[in-house]
Design a protein around this motif. Structure first.
Motif, PDB file in Angstrom:
ATOM      1  N   GLY A  56     -14.109  -0.644  10.724  1.00 47.24           N
ATOM      2  CA  GLY A  56     -14.159  -1.987  11.008  1.00 47.24           C
ATOM      3  C   GLY A  56     -13.175  -2.876   9.958  1.00 47.24           C
ATOM      4  N   HIS A  57     -12.644  -1.991   8.916  1.00 47.25           N
ATOM      5  CA  HIS A  57     -11.368  -3.103   8.465  1.00 47.25           C
ATOM      6  C   HIS A  57     -10.020  -3.028   9.527  1.00 47.25           C
ATOM      7  N   THR A  58      -9.946  -1.903  10.144  1.00 48.77           N
ATOM      8  CA  THR A  58      -8.893  -1.814  10.929  1.00 48.77           C
ATOM      9  C   THR A  58      -8.763  -2.802  12.187  1.00 48.77           C
ATOM     10  N   VAL A  59      -9.812  -3.483  12.612  1.00 53.93           N
ATOM     11  CA  VAL A  59      -9.792  -4.520  13.210  1.00 53.93           C
ATOM     12  C   VAL A  59      -8.756  -5.529  13.151  1.00 53.93           C
ATOM     13  N   GLY A  60      -8.748  -6.001  11.775  1.00 55.92           N
ATOM     14  CA  GLY A  60      -7.581  -7.128  11.717  1.00 55.92           C
ATOM     15  C   GLY A  60      -6.225  -6.191  11.551  1.00 55.92           C
ATOM     16  N   ILE A  61      -6.236  -5.257  10.624  1.00 55.78           N
ATOM     17  CA  ILE A  61      -4.778  -4.507  10.439  1.00 55.78           C
ATOM     18  C   ILE A  61      -4.287  -4.373  12.014  1.00 55.78           C
ATOM     19  N   ARG A  62      -4.916  -3.715  12.965  1.00 51.78           N
ATOM     20  CA  ARG A  62      -4.597  -3.619  14.175  1.00 51.78           C
ATOM     21  C   ARG A  62      -4.163  -4.954  14.758  1.00 51.78           C
ATOM     22  N   LYS A  63      -4.660  -6.012  14.637  1.00 57.51           N
ATOM     23  CA  LYS A  63      -4.181  -7.306  15.026  1.00 57.51           C
ATOM     24  C   LYS A  63      -2.713  -7.571  14.207  1.00 57.51           C
ATOM     25  N   LEU A  64      -2.786  -7.261  13.274  1.00 53.82           N
ATOM     26  CA  LEU A  64      -1.448  -7.698  12.257  1.00 53.82           C
ATOM     27  C   LEU A  64      -0.427  -6.775  12.943  1.00 53.82           C
ATOM     28  N   ARG A  65      -0.792  -5.607  13.305  1.00 50.26           N
ATOM     29  CA  ARG A  65       0.418  -4.724  14.087  1.00 50.26           C
ATOM     30  C   ARG A  65       0.865  -5.119  15.398  1.00 50.26           C
ATOM     31  N   GLU A  66      -0.179  -5.848  16.045  1.00 46.52           N
ATOM     32  CA  GLU A  66       0.504  -6.481  17.141  1.00 46.52           C
ATOM     33  C   GLU A  66       1.316  -7.648  17.219  1.00 46.52           C
ATOM     34  N   PHE A  67       1.188  -8.433  16.060  1.00 57.62           N
ATOM     35  CA  PHE A  67       1.946  -9.684  15.501  1.00 57.62           C
ATOM     36  C   PHE A  67       3.274  -8.890  15.117  1.00 57.62           C
ATOM     37  N   GLN A  68       3.157  -7.711  14.258  1.00 57.17           N
ATOM     38  CA  GLN A  68       4.508  -7.185  13.843  1.00 57.17           C
ATOM     39  C   GLN A  68       5.333  -6.619  15.117  1.00 57.17           C
ATOM     40  N   GLU A  69       4.660  -6.289  16.079  1.00 61.64           N
ATOM     41  CA  GLU A  69       5.470  -5.744  17.184  1.00 61.64           C
ATOM     42  C   GLU A  69       5.915  -6.935  18.112  1.00 61.64           C
ATOM     43  N   LEU A  70       5.240  -7.851  17.785  1.00 64.55           N
ATOM     44  CA  LEU A  70       6.018  -9.153  18.635  1.00 64.55           C
ATOM     45  C   LEU A  70       7.261  -9.802  17.570  1.00 64.55           C
ATOM     46  N   GLY A  71       7.529  -9.118  16.540  1.00 60.97           N
ATOM     47  CA  GLY A  71       8.560  -9.580  15.907  1.00 60.97           C
ATOM     48  C   GLY A  71       8.433 -10.536  14.512  1.00 60.97           C
ATOM     49  N   HIS A  72       6.994 -10.544  14.257  1.00 62.01           N
ATOM     50  CA  HIS A  72       6.641 -11.364  13.190  1.00 62.01           C
ATOM     51  C   HIS A  72       6.565 -10.663  11.849  1.00 62.01           C
ATOM     52  N   THR A  73       6.403 -11.518  10.791  1.00 61.64           N
ATOM     53  CA  THR A  73       6.257 -10.854   9.079  1.00 61.64           C
ATOM     54  C   THR A  73       4.777 -10.802   8.932  1.00 61.64           C
ATOM     55  N   ILE A  74       4.466  -9.575   8.558  1.00 58.91           N
ATOM     56  CA  ILE A  74       3.247  -9.472   8.122  1.00 58.91           C
ATOM     57  C   ILE A  74       3.302  -9.544   6.693  1.00 58.91           C
ATOM     58  N   VAL A  75       2.183 -10.226   6.000  1.00 59.05           N
ATOM     59  CA  VAL A  75       2.010 -10.427   4.491  1.00 59.05           C
ATOM     60  C   VAL A  75       0.670  -9.924   4.366  1.00 59.05           C
ATOM     61  N   LEU A  76       0.323  -8.748   3.599  1.00 60.25           N
ATOM     62  CA  LEU A  76      -0.699  -8.334   3.071  1.00 60.25           C
ATOM     63  C   LEU A  76      -0.988  -8.632   1.572  1.00 60.25           C
ATOM     64  N   ILE A  77      -2.209  -9.473   1.258  1.00 59.75           N
ATOM     65  CA  ILE A  77      -2.759  -9.876  -0.294  1.00 59.75           C
ATOM     66  C   ILE A  77      -3.684  -8.955  -0.684  1.00 59.75           C
ATOM     67  N   ILE A  78      -3.384  -8.193  -1.404  1.00 62.73           N
ATOM     68  CA  ILE A  78      -4.723  -7.355  -2.041  1.00 62.73           C
ATOM     69  C   ILE A  78      -5.149  -7.944  -3.391  1.00 62.73           C
ATOM     70  N   GLY A  79      -6.589  -8.350  -3.277  1.00 56.73           N
ATOM     71  CA  GLY A  79      -7.051  -9.345  -4.060  1.00 56.73           C
ATOM     72  C   GLY A  79      -7.273  -8.732  -5.592  1.00 56.73           C
ATOM     73  N   ASP A  80      -6.583  -8.536  -6.432  1.00 56.48           N
ATOM     74  CA  ASP A  80      -6.692  -7.917  -7.514  1.00 56.48           C
ATOM     75  C   ASP A  80      -7.518  -8.972  -8.453  1.00 56.48           C
ATOM     76  N   TYR A  81      -7.281 -10.100  -8.233  1.00 58.30           N
ATOM     77  CA  TYR A  81      -7.908 -11.239  -8.723  1.00 58.30           C
ATOM     78  C   TYR A  81      -9.335 -11.785  -7.986  1.00 58.30           C
ATOM     79  N   THR A  82      -8.979 -12.009  -6.658  1.00 57.77           N
ATOM     80  CA  THR A  82     -10.156 -12.488  -6.279  1.00 57.77           C
ATOM     81  C   THR A  82     -11.286 -11.552  -5.898  1.00 57.77           C
ATOM     82  N   GLY A  83     -10.836 -10.226  -5.866  1.00 62.67           N
ATOM     83  CA  GLY A  83     -11.692  -8.953  -6.144  1.00 62.67           C
ATOM     84  C   GLY A  83     -12.542  -8.860  -7.239  1.00 62.67           C
ATOM     85  N   MET A  84     -12.315  -9.481  -8.358  1.00 66.28           N
ATOM     86  CA  MET A  84     -13.148  -9.715  -9.567  1.00 66.28           C
ATOM     87  C   MET A  84     -14.132 -10.734  -9.469  1.00 66.28           C
ATOM     88  N   VAL A  85     -14.086 -11.660  -8.452  1.00 62.07           N
ATOM     89  CA  VAL A  85     -14.936 -12.755  -8.293  1.00 62.07           C
ATOM     90  C   VAL A  85     -15.906 -12.080  -7.068  1.00 62.07           C
TER      91      VAL A  85
END
Length: 408
Positions: A56-85
């Motif tokens: 289920g998580h990979t649905v978005g990650i696979r879409k990111l991969r498609e953007f990546q293959e089109l030449g765009h920059t992927i920025v992953l945010i790991i929410g160490d602070y939002t995760g506490m909320v």
């Protein structure tokens, strides 16, 4: 940098998406990108509230991969602070707060799992503690002033909780603001999220405008149902397929999905292109083709993506042997229980990571999903005597347990 034609990019980006806000803005951004040679910055955030990533998580990650293959920059945010909320989206009560240590521990496995799909060399990874840990209180007040309480209460989940008299903690109001500020911090052009994230994604557009940035385009993706065919994929519901699970476990779980989800799984969790997906639709529409053949293809392809072709072939053979012919597998993990060890079955299964927790083990027993020597177990406190046992957990997992007699 040379990018593919804009129309071709749009077709790929829209594949399997739920909503695009807005297509006109995306075209405008792509035109500027092509003209300047500057890749777009494509954002997705993940709160590490659990250590494992499932399909289920990979649905978005696979879409990111498609953007990546089109030449765009992927920025992953790991929410160490939002995760506490904790994201309040779709929740009927306040989430239990995780400690910073719990969130960071969960995050350790995330990056390795991300890069089973994404190209590490073309991906930026940021923890949002990079900016939130440095914010002064006056800066926090400035951020809070960007939104009204009325706007926050437009959220269906908050409105429902308020009307039902269920408590809403003030810190939950900060979640959409924090997600929005993430977009400011990394100058996001496009953000990807599930449909239930729409409020947060749109909030980010508002926050970016308040900080004099061009608002990001929002792209929402459908929720992937779990192998039960009804509820969204979730580890807590036990209807998930983990990307780090053993190949035969992954293969068998995917084979159990209902036929009406075959096309959706091909679209959202595989790397099939538009032409291949049309071929899948044509075969599903052909009454002379058994959907089982498509599920075998889906299961094999998905396992191959995460474990390789040889593992996928072995998993297919294992499935045929165990489930088509109703035979025991040739090889099973073996657990030895020493004379002084606890003999409670749930404890043995948990300690040896056959199930993730005592709670999951008890739940499976209550559901009738655990068998010992082909006999269904109903007692959650069931203990093994001395001897050799074949234990089946769920539909796919087999282990051999050798219990040594006392005094041996």
């Amino acid at each position: 940098m040379k990018f593919p034609p804009i129309n071709g990019q749009i077709d790929i980006i829209k594949k399997g998406t739920e909503e695009l806000i807005s297509e006109e803005e995306l075209i405008h951004k792509l035109e500027k990108s092509v003209k300047s040679g500057r890749p777009l910055r494509i954002k997705q955030g993940f709160d590490p509230t659990a250590p494992d990533i499932h399909l289920g998580h990979t649905v978005g990650i696979r879409k990111l991969r498609e953007f990546q293959e089109l030449g765009h920059t992927i920025v992953l945010i790991i929410g160490d602070y939002t995760g506490m909320v904790g994201d309040p989206s779709g929740k009927s009560e306040t989430r239990p707060r995780l400690t910073y240590e719990q969130v960071r521990e969960n995050a350790k496995t995330y990056e390795n799992q991300f890069f089973k799909i994404l190209d590490r060399s073309k991906t930026e990874v940021h923890y949002n503690g990079e900016w939130f840990s440095k914010m002064r209180f006056d800066e926090i007040m400035t951020l809070a002033a960007k939104f009204t309480v009325a706007r926050i209460l437009e959220r269906d989940d908050f409105t429902k909780r308020y009307q039902e008299g269920n408590p809403i903690s003030l810190h939950e109001f900060f979640y959409p603001l924090m997600q929005g500020y993430d977009s400011v911090a990394i100058k996001s052009d496009v953000e990807i999220g599930a449909t239930e994230q729409k409020f947060n994604l749109l909030a980010a557009r508002h926050v970016q405008r308040e900080y004099n940035q061009e608002p990001q385009v929002v792209l929402t993706l459908p929720v992937l149902e779990g192998i039960d065919g009804s509820q969204r994929m979730s580890k807590s519901l036990g209807n998930y397929v983990g990307i780090d699970e053993p190949p035969e476990e992954m293969f068998g779980k995917i084979m159990s999905i209902p036929d009406n989800l075959i096309e959706k799984y091909f679209t959202l969790v595989t790397d099939y292109n538009l032409e291949q997906l049309q071929d899948v639709r044509n075969r599903l529409a052909n009454p002379n083709i058994n959907p089982m053949s498509l599920k075998l293809e889906l299961s094999g392809h998905t396992v191959s993506m995460y474990h390789g072709k040889k593992a996928a072939q072995a998993a297919r053979q294992h499935f045929k042997q165990v489930f088509s012919k109703k035979e025991l597998p040739d090889e099973m993990d073996e657990i030895i229980v020493n004379p002084d060890d606890d003999r409670m079955l749930v404890k043995i299964l948990t300690d040896n990571e056959v199930v993730s927790s005592n709670g999951e083990g008890r739940r499976l027993i209550k559901q009738g999903a655990v068998k010992v020597n082909d006999k269904k177990i109903s007692d959650i406190n069931y203990c093994l005597s001395a001897g050799e046992f074949v234990v089946k957990v769920g539909k796919r997992r087999f282990v051999k347990i050798l219990v040594e007699p006392v005094g041996s």
